[in-house]
Design a protein around this motif. Structure first.
Motif: not given
Length: 277
Positions: A53-55, A60-64, A138-144
């Motif tokens: 999701a774009p920064k 809103i991304a957190t909500f989704i 981006p999935y690794l970035d988000k997990v970390v």
């Protein structure tokens, strides 16, 4: 479609807690493994949906992500599973009501803790690490990033966050027990669960997936994880067993103590009447 009032939900939850505590260990292990895997799959879905999701989307991304996470708890409560955070409410309530022994409660919580961990770890390793769903781009970035935020909280912060989490999650389970309708159960589960994720509270079983997924990717350590696990587990226990089970036991199930003397008869009058008789 049957729906129940709070006092009836309390009684129904006690019966559920008794059944959970009396499950054979083999049944508890299987259902605990499934519940841990289901929560991990819900968290994996959250990550896969919002990681790119774009920064500019901000919260809103957190909500989704929070809106899709509850699929895990829906699977637990409708398909079948034994989830630690729900058991931290139902089984202690059965103990508060005097229907089970303390040893049976502790045994259940120990078995479900270990089996939930096995299920969550299975998803983290095979789907996250081997399949690579949490280890690229981006999935690794988000997990970390998400694991780092949880690990960087102090012991007290993690403990308090755990209380807030299971206050909401246990209420989601409580609402699921309020109706026999599948649609009603899903509605009851969805919103409190979405709220805890959007707020950012710490859920011990969700962390069983997230932090090991980051560790398998070469970030953080198992010692870091243990120092997060302890306060979050304790906080979740307090949130479920006191803020939900304890509160509703006091409100609906605690038996009033019998008066030492009849309401309309003073001690002196009672004593005199006894002597006359």
């Amino acid at each position: 479609m049957a729906s129940y009032k709070p006092g009836q939900i309390a009684e129904k939850t006690v019966e559920t807690g008794v059944a959970k505590a009396n499950n054979p260990w083999t049944v508890a292990v299987v259902l605990g493994f499934l519940a841990g895997a289901f929560i991990a799959l819900g968290f994996l879905l959250d990550i896969r949906v919002i990681a790119s999701a774009p920064k500019e989307w901000g919260s809103i991304a957190t909500f989704i992500g929070a809106a899709v996470f509850p699929v895990g708890l829906v699977l637990v409560l409708i398909a079948g599973g034994e989830l630690l955070t729900g058991n931290m409410m139902a089984v202690p309530l059965a103990r508060w009501a005097g229907r089970i022994k303390t040893g049976a409660m502790l045994r259940n919580l120990a078995i479900i803790t270990l089996s939930n961990f096995a299920g969550a770890l299975f998803v983290a390793f095979f789907f996250g690490h081997v399949l690579g769903l949490t280890e690229t781009g981006p999935y690794l970035d988000k997990v970390v990033d998400m694991a780092g935020h949880k690990l960087h909280e102090s012991f007290l912060q993690s403990f308090i966050s755990g209380i807030g989490c299971n206050w909401l999650v246990a209420l989601a389970v409580w609402l699921a027990y309020s109706t026999d309708s599948i649609g009603g159960k899903i509605m009851g589960i969805w919103f409190p669960t979405m709220a805890f994720v959007a707020i950012g509270f710490q859920h011990v079983v969700a962390n069983m997936f997230l932090i090991p997924a980051a560790i398998f990717a070469g970030h953080f350590s198992w010692a870091d994880y243990v120092m997060n696990f302890i306060p979050v587990w304790l906080g979740n226990l307090v949130g479920g067993s006191l803020f939900v089970a304890g509160a509703y036991w006091l409100a609906y199930l605690k038996k009033p103590q019998a008066n030492a003397h009849p309401v309309n008869e003073s001690p002196t009058t009672s004593s005199v009447a006894h002597q006359i008789r």
